[in-house]
Design an enzyme around this catalytic site. Sequence first.
Site, PDB file in Angstrom:
ATOM      1  N   PHE A 129       0.844  -1.196   0.000  1.00  0.00           N
ATOM      2  CA  PHE A 129       0.000   0.000   0.000  1.00  0.00           C
ATOM      3  C   PHE A 129       0.884   1.252   0.000  1.00  0.00           C
ATOM      4  CE2 PHE A 129      -2.334   3.454   1.906  1.00  0.00           C
ATOM      5  CZ  PHE A 129      -3.578   3.379   1.280  1.00  0.00           C
ATOM      6  N   ASP A 130       1.891   1.237   0.867  1.00  0.00           N
ATOM      7  CA  ASP A 130       2.790   2.392   0.951  1.00  0.00           C
ATOM      8  C   ASP A 130       3.507   2.642  -0.366  1.00  0.00           C
ATOM      9  OD1 ASP A 130       2.157   2.965   3.475  1.00  0.00           O
ATOM     10  OD2 ASP A 130       3.869   1.961   4.397  1.00  0.00           O
TER      11      ASP A 130
ATOM     12  N   GLU B  71     -30.353   3.279  16.637  1.00  0.00           N
ATOM     13  CA  GLU B  71     -28.917   3.428  16.314  1.00  0.00           C
ATOM     14  C   GLU B  71     -28.180   3.874  17.562  1.00  0.00           C
ATOM     15  OE1 GLU B  71     -29.474   5.160  11.774  1.00  0.00           O
ATOM     16  OE2 GLU B  71     -29.217   6.554  13.427  1.00  0.00           O
TER      17      GLU B  71
ATOM     18  N   LYS C  34     -25.934   6.059  19.794  1.00  0.00           N
ATOM     19  CA  LYS C  34     -25.608   7.483  19.715  1.00  0.00           C
ATOM     20  C   LYS C  34     -24.139   7.630  20.098  1.00  0.00           C
ATOM     21  CE  LYS C  34     -27.437  11.939  21.195  1.00  0.00           C
ATOM     22  NZ  LYS C  34     -26.217  12.582  21.594  1.00  0.00           N
TER      23      LYS C  34
ATOM     24  N   ASP D 169     -20.645   9.306  20.853  1.00  0.00           N
ATOM     25  CA  ASP D 169     -20.298  10.569  21.488  1.00  0.00           C
ATOM     26  C   ASP D 169     -19.142  11.217  20.734  1.00  0.00           C
ATOM     27  OD1 ASP D 169     -20.471  12.569  23.257  1.00  0.00           O
ATOM     28  OD2 ASP D 169     -19.518  11.515  24.928  1.00  0.00           O
TER      29      ASP D 169
ATOM     30  N   ARG E  42     -21.346  21.251  12.685  1.00  0.00           N
ATOM     31  CA  ARG E  42     -22.718  21.636  12.991  1.00  0.00           C
ATOM     32  C   ARG E  42     -22.818  23.120  13.331  1.00  0.00           C
ATOM     33  NH1 ARG E  42     -26.022  21.645  17.623  1.00  0.00           N
ATOM     34  NH2 ARG E  42     -28.179  21.534  16.967  1.00  0.00           N
TER      35      ARG E  42
ATOM     36  N   GLU F 214     -21.318  11.292  12.503  1.00  0.00           N
ATOM     37  CA  GLU F 214     -20.604  11.659  13.716  1.00  0.00           C
ATOM     38  C   GLU F 214     -19.123  11.334  13.540  1.00  0.00           C
ATOM     39  OE1 GLU F 214     -22.771  12.881  15.729  1.00  0.00           O
ATOM     40  OE2 GLU F 214     -21.880  12.985  17.732  1.00  0.00           O
TER      41      GLU F 214
ATOM     42  N   TYR G 248     -25.133   8.635   9.398  1.00  0.00           N
ATOM     43  CA  TYR G 248     -26.459   8.189   9.836  1.00  0.00           C
ATOM     44  C   TYR G 248     -27.640   8.967   9.274  1.00  0.00           C
ATOM     45  CZ  TYR G 248     -25.211  11.793  13.310  1.00  0.00           C
ATOM     46  OH  TYR G 248     -24.801  12.932  13.930  1.00  0.00           O
TER      47      TYR G 248
ATOM     48  N   LYS H  71     -30.878   8.667  26.537  1.00  0.00           N
ATOM     49  CA  LYS H  71     -29.539   8.752  27.141  1.00  0.00           C
ATOM     50  C   LYS H  71     -29.379   7.658  28.193  1.00  0.00           C
ATOM     51  CE  LYS H  71     -27.835  12.665  25.396  1.00  0.00           C
ATOM     52  NZ  LYS H  71     -27.197  13.719  26.081  1.00  0.00           N
TER      53      LYS H  71
ATOM     54  N   CYS I  25       1.732  30.763  40.555  1.00  0.00           N
ATOM     55  CA  CYS I  25       2.003  29.346  40.804  1.00  0.00           C
ATOM     56  C   CYS I  25       1.789  29.044  42.292  1.00  0.00           C
ATOM     57  CB  CYS I  25       3.426  29.024  40.384  1.00  0.00           C
ATOM     58  SG  CYS I  25       3.902  27.350  40.798  1.00  0.00           S
TER      59      CYS I  25
ATOM     60  N   CYS J 103       5.448  28.193  43.831  1.00  0.00           N
ATOM     61  CA  CYS J 103       6.588  29.104  43.925  1.00  0.00           C
ATOM     62  C   CYS J 103       6.188  30.567  43.801  1.00  0.00           C
ATOM     63  CB  CYS J 103       7.635  28.746  42.874  1.00  0.00           C
ATOM     64  SG  CYS J 103       7.121  29.128  41.207  1.00  0.00           S
TER      65      CYS J 103
ATOM     66  N   CYS K  68       3.618  27.545  34.685  1.00  0.00           N
ATOM     67  CA  CYS K  68       4.503  28.299  35.566  1.00  0.00           C
ATOM     68  C   CYS K  68       5.858  28.341  34.855  1.00  0.00           C
ATOM     69  CB  CYS K  68       4.644  27.590  36.916  1.00  0.00           C
ATOM     70  SG  CYS K  68       6.053  28.229  37.855  1.00  0.00           S
TER      71      CYS K  68
ATOM     72  N   CYS L 258      11.081  26.064  40.655  1.00  0.00           N
ATOM     73  CA  CYS L 258       9.769  25.633  41.151  1.00  0.00           C
ATOM     74  C   CYS L 258       9.878  24.147  41.511  1.00  0.00           C
ATOM     75  CB  CYS L 258       8.740  25.898  40.060  1.00  0.00           C
ATOM     76  SG  CYS L 258       7.080  25.398  40.503  1.00  0.00           S
TER      77      CYS L 258
END
Length: 690
Positions: free
Chosen positions: A37-38, A113, A115, A117, A136, A172, A224, A311, A405, A408, A423, A429
């Site tokens: 493939f390469d 289907e 959902k 995330d 979106r 998605e 979808y 959900k 910070c 320190c 910081c 520190c």
Amino acid sequence: MDKAQAKQQIDELTGNLKEHNYRYYVLSEPTISDLEFDRLLKQLEYLETQFPELAHADSPTHVVGGSVINEFETVKHRRRMLSLGNTYNETELRDFDSRIRKAIGGEIEYVCELKIDGLAISLFYENGELVQAVTRGDGVQGDDVTANVRTIRSLNAELHGNFPDEFEIRGEIFMHRRGFEKLNRERISAGEPAYANPRNVASGSLKLKDSGEVAKRPLDITLYHLLGENLSYKTHTECIDAARSWGLKTADTTEVCRGIDEVLRFLEKWDKKRHALGFDTDGVVIKVNSLALQEELGYTAKIPRWAIAYKFQTESATTRLLEITYQVGRTGAITPVAELEPVFLIGTTVKRASLHNANEIERLDVRVGDMVFVEKGGEIIPKITGVDFSQRTEKSTPTKYASVCPECGTALIRHEGEAQHYCPNEDGCAPQVIGKIEHFVARKALNIDSIGSEMAKTLYSKGLVKDIADLYSITAEDLLKLERMGEKSAQNIIDGIQQSKNVPFERVLFGMGIRHIGETVAKKLALSLGSIENIMQANKENLLGIDEIGDVIAESLVTYFAEPKHKALVERLKEAGLKMQAPIKALPQAGNSLSGLTFVISGVFSEMNRDEAKDLIEAHGGKCSGSVSSKTDYLLAGEGMGPAKMEKAAQLGIKIISEDDLMVMISESNSITQPAQPSEPSKPSQTSLF
Ligand code: IVH
């Protein structure tokens, strides 16, 4: 090769590569090896550099190599991108079903289907080519992220069959948990704070300016929702089946359910099974299958009446936020931590949760004293998902992010475009210095296992070690002055430090803890540039010429070595006897007999593999490049090399040499007593191969 021939080859290669992408990423049934493939991809890449005007807009080469710098134009959606109504329990879902049955009558056929995330995307295809991808946004308009979306491998397939001339398909974009964890491991190893979750990374990736960087992120897509004029399909499942038959990636977990009871069984099944999936799902989308009924039901102002999201319940608890503390990492990155009133959640008591960065605190509007929702998602560290505003008292005030910070007192800085505060007091520190020592002695770096976390703290707090180079001047007597330190332990530490002088250069470089220089990058740099001197002298351009070294890494290195104190640190490490150059494998000694020469390696060799050939050339001052161009000096040809390369080399009058010729070139001007002397490169005898 004339233009017509080039066009034919480019079209053919593009088509073939897309087909292989489809087999690999969509069907998971590859028919050629990665190597093959390469090889094809490189051929196409080469032809595209010679005839850029013939390259297809959605060429498979865009997925790997080529960078497009994005502008992200805002575009108006041709059809609004709506959201979905949510339900959280059986009653609400039965209400949804009753409303639909009341409007239509009879038992309804639904499609369920998962959902995923991730983030919603709208794709436009014309004549089988992806022409536009838009996020979106606010539903009315979104960002044009076409170049970045084209790098998603599961999309990089030639469409098959009878697809419409023009259509829109939505889906998605998401990241598998494995890819996410790998990315985080690399980030942590490079001293960067971990990303919060796969969704954020997927969404952040799409907004990266450089599409070449996006291509390195393991993004995936599930489509979808098909839309278009005059489509002849009667149901949602017909649409999705059609899209799948054209080569687009759709879900394989979808089921048609007759009536709401079957829907509930699907929900019950996936509430358990979803944890075994390699990606995050937060629920199920339930859609009326018939497109005619969908049209009849229509939309409210915001959501369709024919679909709803259910959900899944996540195990969550409510507890009080007692305090926000700040952790300082070894590179100075600040991570805010929520200190919670202990609460029991899925088998463990939760006392702390990461708040990631200032943006997250602002997004949640979380304040000390609030009652907060804590969840354990796929991640090990629990997260705060929201605030119970009903319990907030009047006197609560917005959280002011730390400006100095906590360790320190130095004023914190925030680099442009970054979420994290830092910081800048890297040498003074305590947690940064201790963190750097811990990183330096870690197994994958200098591997001094007699120094653990506690010992690193002690050595620093007792003033024995103020930076990593100080480790090499401590003595057994120094150590024996420490509390509870026996002779044997002291000797173990001294021995461990001594032995670390044999650790290869790439691990020393990694151990130095330079921002963005993780294990893999350190290895790459050590192999390509060979020594710390070369790395320190390299400018941004030199660094960008190295495979996989991008802007961020190059910038980080140049900035680091611009500081005299870092150069001095390197000197001290060198004086201590640490390895500051990579070993040269194939020959006893390197030189620069190949300096100024660029090689292209192709085919299989009898004495070495391709990586070794590359190492050898680079160890002698030469450069290697992936494709033949007018800048190439020699084509190192092994058996079975690609015909395209050979033809190109012949056309450009580039010398084609064998591995024996290479050895002659190196040994002729390589004297044992004279390393690294600049010399005229010896010209090889004309190769016996041709
Ligand atoms: S359908 C009008 N199907 O959920 C139809 N959405 O809360 C709208 N999502 O913005 C979308 N998986 O980002 C649909 N199988 C799926 C989905 C899905 C995930 C997301 C999508 C949408 C959000 C709505």
